[in-house]
Design a protein around this motif. Sequence first.
Motif, PDB file in Angstrom:
ATOM      1  N   CYS A  54      13.411  13.329   7.762  1.00  9.39           N
ATOM      2  CA  CYS A  54      14.944  13.101   8.473  1.00  9.39           C
ATOM      3  C   CYS A  54      15.973  12.884   7.362  1.00  9.39           C
ATOM      4  O   CYS A  54      16.871  13.647   7.131  1.00  9.39           O
ATOM      5  N   THR A  55      15.844  12.359   6.183  1.00 12.96           N
ATOM      6  CA  THR A  55      16.910  12.050   5.323  1.00 12.96           C
ATOM      7  C   THR A  55      17.210  13.254   4.472  1.00 12.96           C
ATOM      8  O   THR A  55      18.369  13.581   3.853  1.00 12.96           O
ATOM      9  N   ARG A  56      16.334  14.357   4.551  1.00 15.21           N
ATOM     10  CA  ARG A  56      16.573  15.763   3.834  1.00 15.21           C
ATOM     11  C   ARG A  56      16.806  16.715   4.692  1.00 15.21           C
ATOM     12  O   ARG A  56      16.970  17.870   4.341  1.00 15.21           O
ATOM     13  N   CYS A  57      16.902  16.601   6.051  1.00 15.75           N
ATOM     14  CA  CYS A  57      17.033  17.680   7.098  1.00 15.75           C
ATOM     15  C   CYS A  57      18.367  17.628   7.631  1.00 15.75           C
ATOM     16  O   CYS A  57      19.052  16.838   8.119  1.00 15.75           O
ATOM     17  N   PRO A  58      19.069  18.975   7.419  1.00 13.94           N
ATOM     18  CA  PRO A  58      20.235  19.054   7.853  1.00 13.94           C
ATOM     19  C   PRO A  58      20.501  19.231   9.436  1.00 13.94           C
ATOM     20  O   PRO A  58      21.495  19.210   9.746  1.00 13.94           O
ATOM     21  N   GLU A  84       4.914  20.659  -1.264  1.00 12.70           N
ATOM     22  CA  GLU A  84       5.401  20.233  -2.398  1.00 12.70           C
ATOM     23  C   GLU A  84       4.603  18.992  -2.853  1.00 12.70           C
ATOM     24  O   GLU A  84       3.943  18.540  -2.259  1.00 12.70           O
ATOM     25  N   SER A  85       4.835  18.769  -4.096  1.00  7.42           N
ATOM     26  CA  SER A  85       3.948  17.771  -4.973  1.00  7.42           C
ATOM     27  C   SER A  85       4.422  16.553  -3.991  1.00  7.42           C
ATOM     28  O   SER A  85       5.566  16.026  -3.816  1.00  7.42           O
ATOM     29  N   GLY A  86       3.245  15.716  -4.027  1.00  8.27           N
ATOM     30  CA  GLY A  86       3.209  14.513  -3.414  1.00  8.27           C
ATOM     31  C   GLY A  86       3.106  14.413  -1.774  1.00  8.27           C
ATOM     32  O   GLY A  86       3.174  13.422  -0.883  1.00  8.27           O
ATOM     33  N   SER A  87       2.819  15.871  -1.264  1.00  9.61           N
ATOM     34  CA  SER A  87       2.629  15.849   0.104  1.00  9.61           C
ATOM     35  C   SER A  87       1.359  15.261   0.647  1.00  9.61           C
ATOM     36  O   SER A  87       1.053  15.406   1.902  1.00  9.61           O
ATOM     37  N   ILE A 123       0.908  -1.170  -0.071  1.00  6.74           N
ATOM     38  CA  ILE A 123      -0.027  -0.240   0.028  1.00  6.74           C
ATOM     39  C   ILE A 123       0.922   1.208   0.081  1.00  6.74           C
ATOM     40  O   ILE A 123       1.908   1.229   0.916  1.00  6.74           O
ATOM     41  N   HIS A 124       0.650   2.138  -0.985  1.00  8.26           N
ATOM     42  CA  HIS A 124       1.203   3.480  -1.125  1.00  8.26           C
ATOM     43  C   HIS A 124       0.637   4.343  -0.471  1.00  8.26           C
ATOM     44  O   HIS A 124      -0.593   4.885  -0.723  1.00  8.26           O
ATOM     45  N   ASP A 165       9.765   6.886  -0.165  1.00  7.91           N
ATOM     46  CA  ASP A 165       8.827   5.991  -0.597  1.00  7.91           C
ATOM     47  C   ASP A 165       8.053   5.587   0.210  1.00  7.91           C
ATOM     48  O   ASP A 165       8.445   4.877   1.171  1.00  7.91           O
ATOM     49  N   MET A 166       6.580   5.813   0.115  1.00  3.01           N
ATOM     50  CA  MET A 166       5.813   5.589   1.302  1.00  3.01           C
ATOM     51  C   MET A 166       5.056   4.164   1.181  1.00  3.01           C
ATOM     52  O   MET A 166       4.263   3.919   1.926  1.00  3.01           O
ATOM     53  N   ILE A 167       5.592   3.437   0.013  1.00  2.36           N
ATOM     54  CA  ILE A 167       5.310   2.081   0.319  1.00  2.36           C
ATOM     55  C   ILE A 167       6.094   1.416   1.296  1.00  2.36           C
ATOM     56  O   ILE A 167       5.788   0.579   2.032  1.00  2.36           O
ATOM     57  N   TYR A 168       7.054   2.133   1.741  1.00  5.12           N
ATOM     58  CA  TYR A 168       8.145   1.519   2.706  1.00  5.12           C
ATOM     59  C   TYR A 168       8.356   2.664   3.511  1.00  5.12           C
ATOM     60  O   TYR A 168       9.525   3.491   3.610  1.00  5.12           O
ATOM     61  N   PRO A 169       7.459   3.272   4.258  1.00  6.49           N
ATOM     62  CA  PRO A 169       7.864   4.586   5.134  1.00  6.49           C
ATOM     63  C   PRO A 169       8.640   4.475   6.005  1.00  6.49           C
ATOM     64  O   PRO A 169       9.069   3.269   6.677  1.00  6.49           O
TER      65      PRO A 169
END
Length: 337
Positions: free
Chosen positions: A290-294, A43-46, A21-22, A279-283
Motif C-alpha cells: 500500500c505505501t509504495r503503490c500509486p 525483490e530482496s526481502g520478499s 517476531i519478524h 517492517d514485518m515486525i509491525y506488519p
Amino acid sequence: MDKELLKIENLTIGFPTKSGIHTVVDHVNLEVGKGEIVGIVGESGSGKSMTSLAVMGLLSEEAQVSEGSIRLNGQELLGMSREERRKIQGRNMSMIFQEPMTSLNPVMKIGTQVGESLKLHTDLDKETIRKRVIETLASVGLRNPETLIDQYPHEISGGMRQRVMIAMAIINHPDLIIADEPTTALDVTVQAQILNLLKKIHRDTGSSILFISHDLNIVHFISDEIIVMYAGEIVERGTARDIFYHQQHPYTWALLQSVPRIDDEDKTILNTIEGNIPDMIYPPKGCSFCTRCPYAMKICEEEKPKVTHITDEHSVACWLMDPRADRSGVPFGRTDA
C-alpha cells in the motif's frame, strides 16, 4: 498442472527479535507439478529464498516455522529429523545456490564435491563414482572433465563454478531442483548459457525446477508458471504469459517496468519502485504494498485484499480487482474489472 510433486500450504516463517517476531514468509501456498518449472520472483526481502530454504530443510536454528505444511511426493518434510532430511537431500531434491564461490568448499577437489552425493546415497564403488562424475561434468558443458575433477574451485571461472554446482545438483537425478538466483553473479552471456542448460536438463531428465530470481525477464524465459512474492506473501500467480503480458497487480507491473525488455522498441525509460518493504515486525493492517503503490485506495490501508481468480491459472491479491474500484489511470491489466 501435472501430477503434484511439491505442495506448500500456509507456510509461515519468522525470526524472534527484541521487538517481536519478524515474519519473513506469511501463509504461502504453492505447488510444483511433476515435470514443471515454477518461477518465484520478487525483490530482496520478499521471502522467496526463505521459502526454498524451508523446503530443503536448511533454515537456521533461529527460524521459527509457526504454521504450515511442506510435502514432497506426499511425504511431509516439516518436523523431520536431520537424519531423515539427509536421506532425501541430494537424492530426491537438490539446490543450486546463487554464489558458487562461497557454496563450494575451497579446500576440496571438484570431483570429490560433485561425487559426494553419490557416495552418500548409493553403494557405487569409487571407480564408478569417478566415471559418473566425469560424465555429469561433461553433460553440463564442462570441457576436459577428466582434468577438472582434480582442480579446486578457485582455479576455474565463475561460469564454470556455476556449472559445477549444477552438476552437483543433478548427479542423482532428483525429482526437484531448486535454483536460488543461479545467474545473479554472472555476466549476461553466461547467464543465457546457464538458463539454456537448465532448460535442457529439464527436458532430458524430467526433473521439476523451482527457479528463484529478482529478475522477471529471466523467470519469464525459463518458467511455465510464475509466482510473484512481496513482503512474504504471494500477490500474483499465473502462466508466464499471464504475468508478462496481462499482469494485474501494481507490484508485478512495477517489477516489469524496472527492468529492460528485449521487445521494447521505444526504449522506454525504466522506473524505480519508491520506498521499501515494510517492517514485518509491525506488519501493515492492510495491503503490504500500500505505501509504495500509486493506485492505493483507503480500503488498501485498512484490509488485506482477497485473492481474485481471473482464470484457473491466474490469480491476484489486490483491491483493484474489486468491481467497485476506480481503475481510471491504471496503465496495466484489465479495464473492465
